[in-house]
Write an enzyme that holds these catalytic residues in place. Structure first.
Site, mmCIF file in Angstrom:
data_model
loop_
_atom_site.group_PDB
_atom_site.id
_atom_site.type_symbol
_atom_site.label_atom_id
_atom_site.label_comp_id
_atom_site.label_asym_id
_atom_site.label_seq_id
_atom_site.Cartn_x
_atom_site.Cartn_y
_atom_site.Cartn_z
ATOM 1 N NE ARG A 179 -1.931 1.169 3.835
ATOM 2 C CZ ARG A 179 -1.518 2.237 4.492
ATOM 3 N NH1 ARG A 179 -0.331 2.259 5.094
ATOM 4 N NH2 ARG A 179 -2.272 3.311 4.580
ATOM 5 N NE ARG A 183 0.283 10.157 6.931
ATOM 6 C CZ ARG A 183 1.437 10.422 7.530
ATOM 7 N NH1 ARG A 183 1.811 11.688 7.703
ATOM 8 N NH2 ARG A 183 2.223 9.458 7.947
ATOM 9 N NE ARG A 257 20.155 -1.794 -3.434
ATOM 10 C CZ ARG A 257 21.114 -1.367 -4.247
ATOM 11 N NH1 ARG A 257 22.013 -2.215 -4.730
ATOM 12 N NH2 ARG A 257 21.198 -0.081 -4.559
ATOM 13 N NE ARG A 287 17.167 8.115 4.400
ATOM 14 C CZ ARG A 287 16.925 7.693 5.632
ATOM 15 N NH1 ARG A 287 15.827 8.123 6.269
ATOM 16 N NH2 ARG A 287 17.739 6.869 6.252
ATOM 17 C CD GLU A 312 20.358 6.671 3.731
ATOM 18 O OE1 GLU A 312 19.568 5.763 3.426
ATOM 19 O OE2 GLU A 312 20.204 7.408 4.731
ATOM 20 C CE1 TYR A 361 15.714 -0.957 8.176
ATOM 21 C CE2 TYR A 361 13.351 -0.742 8.541
ATOM 22 C CZ TYR A 361 14.621 -0.199 8.544
ATOM 23 O OH TYR A 361 14.806 1.104 8.934
ATOM 24 C CG ASP A 363 11.191 0.788 12.219
ATOM 25 O OD1 ASP A 363 12.095 1.148 11.442
ATOM 26 O OD2 ASP A 363 9.977 0.877 11.937
#
Length: 380
Positions: A179, A183, A257, A287, A312, A361, A363
């Protein structure tokens, strides 16, 4: 090195390994923490630049955010956080747009003045028109167009994704784009569901140092787990590194990666926020970080003319280079699971953990939660 005094050996001093070690030591267990790098804290390692007082995130921006009270109550034992709320803009054709896509992004890109309902209906119509010939999305690009239409996809997803993964998005799986968070409001918070959010006032490394400060913990930096000799058979191992490297790549290299970072100290930077995403293909990095804007608790740091800018760059992963993002697909997961079985045979007392050990991955809050659960299981 005599290992007989240690009941647990934790390989990796990132946030997961530190959480497990701290919880074990808190219960009186003797723990050895070994770390390949010359510093603690893994990829959340940060240090204070002596000239400017700016806290530099060595491996790219890390913003602590969580919906979990359990995680927040645990991590705040070791640090105070400021009230930083993360927002990100994406640069496209020289203009900045809020990201994730919100009502302002849509109105800026299409040069309209839609309200929330009008914008939702407009994007739905765009997506339906542009995806009319796509019966069942078969790749990342078709999925993106189906969800938001060609213009939003081309502006903010196509080229950024191509840089990140070093391939045409047509070659990427639909599964990478379940998805797109769109917003239809002015809310530009990046972590919109985060109950708790902020930046540690003394930096990330200080958190790990405090977590590992117990007299029951011994730390060895610049130490590869595989260099340890004669590990006692009764010692439990918590391994937070790459599983293919542990097994000398005997089944092949797991795909990742990687990233590389270029830092520069400059005066009077035009960038007046912490992170800008770079969406266009002519900019090779993804970034740009301006680290001083995380230090909202120190206005004198923000108001100085000096900045430390970090660009980055996505990079191809090669054997023994830094692994950042696992490329999770059926083939890579099959290879990972084969390595897990080999490890069970060679190291029956080993528990795999952390983003590398689990080939996922995570957080920071997910890593802490997993660390708390792992320690609880070990102590049961």
């Amino acid at each position: 090195m005599d290992l007989t005094e240690y009941q647990y050996i934790v390989a990796g001093a990132g946030i997961f390994g530190a959480t497990v070690a701290e919880r074990l030591a808190n219960k009186g267990k003797k723990v050895l923490v070994v770390e390949k790098r010359p510093h603690l804290a893994g990829n959340i390692y940060s240090y204070t630049d002596k000239e400017t007082g700016i806290e530099v995130h060595k491996y790219g921006s890390h913003i602590f955010h969580t919906e979990s009270d359990e995680v927040w109550n645990y991590i705040t034992r070791f640090t105070n956080f400021n009230d930083y709320i993360h927002t990100v803009d994406t640069r496209h054709n020289g203009k900045l747009y809020p990201m994730p896509i919100n009502l302002d992004t849509i109105n800026l890109l299409y040069e309209k003045n839609l309200n929330a309902q009008e914008a939702e209906e407009f994007i739905k119509a765009e997506a339906e028109r542009d995806s009319a010939s796509i019966n069942n999305p078969k790749n990342f690009e078709e999925q993106g167009i189906t969800l938001v239409g060609e213009k939003l996809y081309e502006a903010f997803l196509k080229n950024y994704t191509a840089k990140q993964w070093n391939t045409d998005p047509k070659n990427l799986s639909v599964d990478l784009l379940k998805r797109i968070p769109v917003r239809f409001s002015h809310d530009n918070r990046y972590f919109i569901t985060a109950k708790h959010q902020g930046i540690p006032v003394n930096g990330y490394t200080k958190i790990i140092e405090k977590m590992l400060s117990s007299d029951n913990i011994t730390i060895k930096l610049n130490t590869d787990f595989k260099s340890l000799d004669e590990i006692p058979s009764e010692a439990k191992i918590i391994y937070c590194g790459t599983v293919d490297e542990l097994m000398d790549y005997q089944l092949g290299v797991l795909p990742y990666r990687s990233l590389r970072f270029e830092e520069e100290r400059i005066n009077n930077s035009e960038q007046t926020q912490a992170v800008i995403n770079e969406a266009d293909p002519d900019i090779p990095y993804t970034r740009t970080h301006n680290y001083k804007y995380y230090q909202i608790h120190q206005p004198e740091i923000i108001e100085q003319s000096a900045s430390i800018i970090c660009r980055e760059y996505p990079a191809d992963f090669k054997q023994d280079s830094e692994a950042y993002y696992p490329i999770n697909n059926p083939d890579s997961m099959e290879l990972y699971n084969k390595y897990v079985e080999l490890i069970k045979d060679k190291y029956p007392n080993m528990v795999l953990g952390g983003r590398l050990g689990k080939y996922q991955y995570w957080d920071m809050d997910k890593a802490i939660l997993a660390g708390l659960e792992t320690a609880k299981n070990l102590l049961a």
